[in-house]
Design an enzyme around this catalytic site. Structure first.
Site: not given
Length: 259
Positions: A65, A109, A112, A132
């Site tokens: 992200a 992300g 993911e 993260e």
């Protein structure tokens, strides 16, 4: 289809979506997710498309992200606006088969989003991770859940607690990716695989997705019952009649629902 942060092409019956923020290693900004949702909506509504391939650059599939967008947010803000929910699960909700073609970094992300696809084809240069914890948070878009289901508790726990990367060979051995391919051939092989799926009868392909995904959501007995009912429901369909007739007649089937 023209977007600011992704490229969309059609190759035969396969839609190719390329994440395209090279200046940020394809970091998943709000704009990119919005563009991705619109592109997937369009490809899903196109009856000529039977499979969707999602890829990035040689250097990065997606480097997580966009931290610059998220760093100043407070808990109330993330909760009220349901941060990292709106649009993020669109890949997982695709009814048509999806393939992630991953080269370079697929972290946070990015990992993911790749795991939301039905399977991952990895370049020999691919690196996967959920780092993260190194920036003070945890996986937030399904990483702790999908990664654990894919590779088991021990490896998922280690990766999420240490933030270490998993190279393509280890990812294949662990079950995260289906195949490892030379980087220069990755997209070509992904499109070839996508086309082979697109040539299958569309209802059967979509049902296969539902059957396999159901295995993660229910007991074995209930899953087998669901599988059997889907199997039975396809008897008498035009593609079942044509497929079995073609097999008996030793010819290639001409499926109705593939275009």
């Amino acid at each position: 289809m023209i977007f600011d942060t992704i490229l969309v092409q059609v190759h035969g019956n396969v839609g190719l979506v390329t994440l395209n923020r090279p200046e940020a290693l394809n970091a998943l900004s709000k704009q990119l997710i919005s563009d991705l949702v619109k592109a997937l909506d369009k490809l899903e509504s196109d009856d000529s498309i039977g499979c969707i391939v999602l890829t990035g650059s040689e250097k990065a599939f997606a480097a997580g992200a966009d931290i610059k967008e998220m760093q100043s947010q407070s808990y109330p803000e993330t909760f009220v606006h349901d941060f990292i929910t709106d649009g993020w699960e669109r890949v997982a909700h695709c009814r048509k088969p999806t393939i992630a073609a991953v080269a370079g970094f697929a972290v946070g992300g990015g990992c993911e989003i790749a795991m939301m696809c039905d399977f991952i084809l990895a370049a020999d240069s691919a690196k996967f991770g959920q780092p993260e914890i190194k920036i003070g948070v945890t996986p937030g878009a399904g990483g702790s859940q999908r990664l654990t289901r894919a590779i088991g508790k021990a490896k998922a726990m280690e990766m999420c607690l240490t933030g270490r990367m998993m190279a393509a060979e280890e990812a294949e051995q662990a079950g995260l990716v289906s195949r490892v391919i030379a980087a220069e051939n990755l997209v070509e092989e992904a499109l070839k695989t996508g086309q082979s799926i697109a040539e299958m009868p569309r209802p059967a392909a979509m049902f296969v997705k539902e059957q396999i995904n159901r295995a993660f959501e229910t007991s074995l007995g209930e899953g087998i019952l669901y599988e059997r009912r889907i199997f039975q429901s396809l008897f008498g369909s035009p593609d079942q009649i044509e497929g079995m007739r073609a097999f008996v007649e030793k010819r290639k089937p001409d499926f109705q629902f593939k275009k």
